[in-house]
Write a protein that holds these residues in place. Structure first.
Motif, PDB file in Angstrom:
ATOM      1  N   HIS A 163      37.554  39.428  44.361  1.00 56.05           N
ATOM      2  CA  HIS A 163      38.495  39.148  43.270  1.00 56.05           C
ATOM      3  C   HIS A 163      39.884  39.707  43.557  1.00 56.05           C
ATOM      4  O   HIS A 163      40.879  39.031  43.360  1.00 56.05           O
ATOM      5  CB  HIS A 163      37.965  39.731  41.963  1.00 56.05           C
ATOM      6  N   GLY A 164      39.920  40.967  44.020  1.00 55.39           N
ATOM      7  CA  GLY A 164      41.213  41.613  44.246  1.00 55.39           C
ATOM      8  C   GLY A 164      42.015  40.902  45.318  1.00 55.39           C
ATOM      9  O   GLY A 164      43.201  40.616  45.144  1.00 55.39           O
ATOM     10  N   ALA A 167      43.197  37.488  44.083  1.00 55.08           N
ATOM     11  CA  ALA A 167      44.245  37.588  43.056  1.00 55.08           C
ATOM     12  C   ALA A 167      45.609  37.827  43.709  1.00 55.08           C
ATOM     13  O   ALA A 167      46.624  37.296  43.263  1.00 55.08           O
ATOM     14  CB  ALA A 167      43.914  38.704  42.073  1.00 55.08           C
ATOM     15  N   TRP A 168      45.596  38.602  44.798  1.00 57.56           N
ATOM     16  CA  TRP A 168      46.841  38.880  45.527  1.00 57.56           C
ATOM     17  C   TRP A 168      47.413  37.586  46.086  1.00 57.56           C
ATOM     18  O   TRP A 168      48.591  37.283  45.935  1.00 57.56           O
ATOM     19  CB  TRP A 168      46.531  39.893  46.640  1.00 57.56           C
ATOM     20  N   GLN A 171      48.550  35.218  43.211  1.00 56.40           N
ATOM     21  CA  GLN A 171      49.817  35.631  42.590  1.00 56.40           C
ATOM     22  C   GLN A 171      51.001  35.114  43.415  1.00 56.40           C
ATOM     23  O   GLN A 171      51.950  34.543  42.870  1.00 56.40           O
ATOM     24  CB  GLN A 171      49.864  37.162  42.504  1.00 56.40           C
TER      25      GLN A 171
ATOM     26  N   LYS B  44      33.866  42.290  38.165  1.00 58.29           N
ATOM     27  CA  LYS B  44      34.995  43.034  37.602  1.00 58.29           C
ATOM     28  C   LYS B  44      34.519  44.368  37.034  1.00 58.29           C
ATOM     29  O   LYS B  44      33.553  44.401  36.270  1.00 58.29           O
ATOM     30  CB  LYS B  44      35.703  42.206  36.531  1.00 58.29           C
ATOM     31  N   PRO B  45      35.164  45.451  37.452  1.00 56.64           N
ATOM     32  CA  PRO B  45      34.690  46.772  37.074  1.00 56.64           C
ATOM     33  C   PRO B  45      34.953  47.091  35.609  1.00 56.64           C
ATOM     34  O   PRO B  45      35.955  46.683  35.040  1.00 56.64           O
ATOM     35  CB  PRO B  45      35.510  47.704  37.967  1.00 56.64           C
ATOM     36  N   ASP B  46      34.039  47.799  34.984  1.00 57.17           N
ATOM     37  CA  ASP B  46      34.268  48.350  33.646  1.00 57.17           C
ATOM     38  C   ASP B  46      33.164  49.355  33.368  1.00 57.17           C
ATOM     39  O   ASP B  46      32.076  49.258  33.931  1.00 57.17           O
ATOM     40  CB  ASP B  46      34.261  47.243  32.586  1.00 57.17           C
ATOM     41  N   THR B  47      33.495  50.311  32.500  1.00 62.02           N
ATOM     42  CA  THR B  47      32.463  51.263  32.099  1.00 62.02           C
ATOM     43  C   THR B  47      31.951  50.874  30.729  1.00 62.02           C
ATOM     44  O   THR B  47      32.750  50.543  29.854  1.00 62.02           O
ATOM     45  CB  THR B  47      33.031  52.692  32.033  1.00 62.02           C
TER      46      THR B  47
ATOM     47  N   CYS C  72      39.479  36.311  36.195  1.00 62.93           N
ATOM     48  CA  CYS C  72      39.769  37.698  35.825  1.00 62.93           C
ATOM     49  C   CYS C  72      39.071  38.102  34.524  1.00 62.93           C
ATOM     50  O   CYS C  72      39.086  39.265  34.150  1.00 62.93           O
ATOM     51  CB  CYS C  72      41.275  37.934  35.736  1.00 62.93           C
ATOM     52  N   PHE C  73      38.431  37.149  33.840  1.00 57.97           N
ATOM     53  CA  PHE C  73      37.756  37.482  32.583  1.00 57.97           C
ATOM     54  C   PHE C  73      36.338  37.966  32.833  1.00 57.97           C
ATOM     55  O   PHE C  73      35.700  37.571  33.798  1.00 57.97           O
ATOM     56  CB  PHE C  73      37.682  36.247  31.672  1.00 57.97           C
ATOM     57  N   ASP C  84      40.918  41.445  33.220  1.00 60.38           N
ATOM     58  CA  ASP C  84      41.444  42.463  34.118  1.00 60.38           C
ATOM     59  C   ASP C  84      42.895  42.116  34.434  1.00 60.38           C
ATOM     60  O   ASP C  84      43.171  41.151  35.144  1.00 60.38           O
ATOM     61  CB  ASP C  84      40.593  42.479  35.393  1.00 60.38           C
ATOM     62  N   ASP C  86      44.904  43.534  36.319  1.00 58.45           N
ATOM     63  CA  ASP C  86      45.268  43.690  37.725  1.00 58.45           C
ATOM     64  C   ASP C  86      45.028  42.399  38.502  1.00 58.45           C
ATOM     65  O   ASP C  86      45.653  42.163  39.531  1.00 58.45           O
ATOM     66  CB  ASP C  86      44.448  44.821  38.367  1.00 58.45           C
ATOM     67  N   LEU C  87      44.123  41.563  37.996  1.00 59.76           N
ATOM     68  CA  LEU C  87      43.830  40.307  38.678  1.00 59.76           C
ATOM     69  C   LEU C  87      44.660  39.161  38.110  1.00 59.76           C
ATOM     70  O   LEU C  87      44.995  38.218  38.825  1.00 59.76           O
ATOM     71  CB  LEU C  87      42.339  39.952  38.532  1.00 59.76           C
ATOM     72  N   GLY C 136      39.785  48.095  28.533  1.00 59.12           N
ATOM     73  CA  GLY C 136      39.701  47.239  29.717  1.00 59.12           C
ATOM     74  C   GLY C 136      38.946  47.928  30.822  1.00 59.12           C
ATOM     75  O   GLY C 136      38.163  48.843  30.562  1.00 59.12           O
ATOM     76  N   PRO C 137      39.159  47.489  32.060  1.00 55.00           N
ATOM     77  CA  PRO C 137      38.380  48.016  33.188  1.00 55.00           C
ATOM     78  C   PRO C 137      38.605  49.509  33.457  1.00 55.00           C
ATOM     79  O   PRO C 137      37.717  50.153  34.024  1.00 55.00           O
ATOM     80  CB  PRO C 137      38.879  47.196  34.381  1.00 55.00           C
TER      81      PRO C 137
END
Lengths: 324, 81, 217
Positions: A163-164, A167-168, A171, B44-47, C72-73, C84, C86-87, C136-137
């Motif tokens: 994902h990261g 996304a880069w 963008q 996607k990370p989350d706590t 990103c969801f 997110d 950041d995404l 959020g994350p």
């Protein structure tokens, strides 16, 4: 080329005037119905919910575009069109077209010259023509790559780079696509003006078209002017028509500064997506014919000069005109 | 190159293409499931909300949320009618 | 397992806009964005006026999630739809797709009223939307989380502020099963008016709520 801005303004004006008039009439009607319903069956709000489903603008203290719309159902339709046919058939097109071109190349190979090159060169494209052509070509390829990344990257690249990472890329793609788009439109406009004279359709082009399969496999030869029927088809259908369609719809999406509603942008997006995918698929054919598909064609666009034999065999009428 | 070989090649390519199409339909709308794995929701990370000092595990957090949701009913509110 | 939902009762909403204000204040929402807004239907028409508070409904089959090109969801185990930042690349697709107008774009123009067209290429910035007060994350309750998404009340065992502070209890938020119980009781006392606004769109028809079934395990 008609200025895109004029188109945009007229389109938006039409949308807002018609939409506004209809919505007001419906809203008044719904209110009266609700008053009656409230008297007949207290606490039955069906007319209100119906008005909500219609997607009309109601009153709100919130500022923002379409803040008064409680529900817009068109978004779901747009989602199904984009995630359904556009992604599926668009992807199919982008897979099958290169495969068929590759098969054709395997099967027939490039169109070769029958005679020997004479070594004498004829100028086919001027410096400005080449400059404009390469401006269109380079911006087109940038837009195609970034656009495809935006539509298919989620399915193809996210599993590969995460994902990261994606996304880069995305963008950068989005910003490049938005910035290069208007440059492409400007380049296409210049190209139209510069190339239109030699692309006027003549009766001789019908003959070429009738014998197109034989011509493409190198069996027969039909004399043509500076551009043959296929090139003219690409000019009118591709550069002019698709250029206009993709350009205008692209501007609507690129500049959301004119209070466009979501409905306008959804329509623009569908038109843009369909148009662009056809454009890209068709351009692959053009690129093939201009590079490995025809011996000597690429040199013409690269240097501006072609061999006399090439000119005689591919564009006989033009060659005679130049020589006379 | 004989015709049979060409036909075979075309079939092979068409097969590959149809496979690609199948893949694409399979991918076109990913499921919106709620799987939580390795600290990530579908990548996607989350706590989770119950992680932290305030609650001793998921059960307690859910109990507290339920209690608070119920507080929104004036019929059953402590001291309510 | 709790499935978080919002419920707005059109018979009770008095268009005080307190939920809107509370939300802005609690999360320090960027200028020009309304994570929650109140819409009045048939405004000023006696006997026909109804108000409705609307934000992200945290759909079961979320259109924003489906159309996001960078994916990103995500949906938490409590059914809250988050994203997110950041995404997010700010393309605007979730804004086109959402039935409720929940995802919005900050900065100069894309969602703000006209006349602020400083951003010519519609760069739009990162999308912003209601988080059901779930952050959020980033780490729960952290400074980074607050600056990007606002306060994380769920991790503190609290519910969305808009619902909890609603003076007429028109807006309810929390565990969907409990909300349904509260509303059922209310409708029984009231006698009529069982329509729950937005639930058909957001959570599907009864029996279609597959997400609650999968999360029961």
């Amino acid at each position: 080329m008609v200025t895109p801005k004029l188109f945009l303004t007229t389109w938006l004006l039409l949308c807002s005037v018609l939409g506004g008039a209809v919505a007001t009439a419906v809203a008044d009607d719904a209110a009266q119905k609700q008053v009656r319903r409230q008297a007949e069956q207290p606490l039955n709000n069906a007319p209100v919910w119906r008005a909500v489903r219609y997607g009309a603008e109601h009153s709100t203290q919130a500022t923002g575009r379409e803040a008064g719309v409680l529900i817009q159902s068109a978004g779901e339709t747009w989602r199904q069109i984009r995630n359904g046919p556009i992604t599926l058939y668009g992807g199919l097109l982008l897979i099958l077209v290169p495969i068929s071109i590759g098969l054709f190349y395997q099967w027939k190979g490039p169109l070769k010259l029958n005679g020997h090159p004479t070594g004498r060169l004829v100028q086919r494209f001027s410096y400005w023509e080449r400059l404009i052509h390469w401006s269109v070509a380079i911006t087109f390829v940038i837009l195609a790559v970034t656009g495809i990344l935006m539509l298919f990257g989620r399915y193809v690249l996210i599993p590969l780079i995460g994902h990261g990472g994606f996304a880069w890329f995305a963008q950068i793609s989005k910003n490049v696509h938005n910035l290069v788009g208007p440059l492409f439109i400007a380049a296409v406009a210049c190209m139209f003006v510069m190339f239109v004279r030699d692309n006027v359709w003549h009766s001789i082009d019908w003959q070429w078209l009738k014998k197109a399969p034989q011509v493409l496999s190198g069996k027969t030869h039909v004399p043509s002017g500076k551009y043959n029927a296929a090139e003219k088809g690409w000019f009118w259908g591709g550069v002019a028509l698709l250029g206009l369609v993709v350009g205008i719809s692209g501007l609507i999406l690129d500049f959301p500064n004119f209070e466009q509603t979501r409905a306008t942008m959804q329509v623009a997006h569908v038109v843009h997506g369909v148009g662009a995918l056809i454009f890209v698929a068709a351009s692959l054919g053009h690129i093939y014919m201009g590079t490995i598909g025809t011996e000597g064609a690429y040199a013409g666009m690269r240097t501006g000069y072609v061999d006399e034999t090439w000119a005689k065999e591919h564009h006989e009428l033009w060659f005679k005109e130049v020589n006379s | 190159m004989s015709n049979a070989i060409i036909v075979k090649r075309i079939l092979a390519v068409l097969f590959a293409a149809s496979l690609a199409v199948v893949f694409q339909t399979g991918c076109s709308e990913p499921s919106q499931g709620l799987e939580y794995r390795d600290g990530r929701y579908a990548g996607k990370p989350d706590t989770p909300n119950w992680q932290g000092d305030a609650f001793d595990g998921k059960r307690n957090w859910e109990k507290e949320i339920k209690r608070r949701t119920k507080l929104q009913s004036e019929y059953t509110r402590p001291g309510g009618a | 397992m709790a499935r978080m939902k919002f419920l707005c009762d059109a018979e009770r909403c008095i268009e005080c806009n307190a939920c809107v204000t509370a939300c802005k204040n609690e999360h320090e929402v960027p200028w020009g964005i309304n994570r929650r807004r109140v819409v009045t239907i048939n405004d000023g028409q006696v006997g026909a006026e109804k108000s409705m508070s609307v934000a992200c409904m945290h759909c079961s089959d979320a259109p924003c999630m489906a159309v996001c090109p960078v994916d990103c969801f995500y949906k938490t185990e409590d059914g809250v739809v988050l994203h997110d930042k950041d995404l997010c690349i700010g393309c605007g697709y979730c804004f086109y797709a959402c039935p409720f107008g929940a995802p919005q774009f900050p900065a100069s123009n894309a969602s703000a009223p006209g006349g602020q067209a400083t951003d010519w290429f519609g760069a739009r910035g990162k999308m912003d939307k209601c988080t059901f007060c779930a952050g959020g994350p980033e780490e729960n309750g952290s400074e980074a989380e607050f600056s990007k998404y606002g306060r994380n009340r769920l991790s503190e065992g609290k519910l969305p502020l808009c619902a909890e502070m609603c003076s007429t209890k028109a807006l309810l938020g929390g565990d969907g099963d409990v909300l349904a119980d509260i509303y059922r009781e209310r409708v029984t006392v009231r006698g009529k008016g069982a329509e729950v606004w937005g639930w058909g769109t957001a959570y599907g028809k009864p029996g279609q709520q597959s997400d609650t079934a999968t999360s029961d395990k």
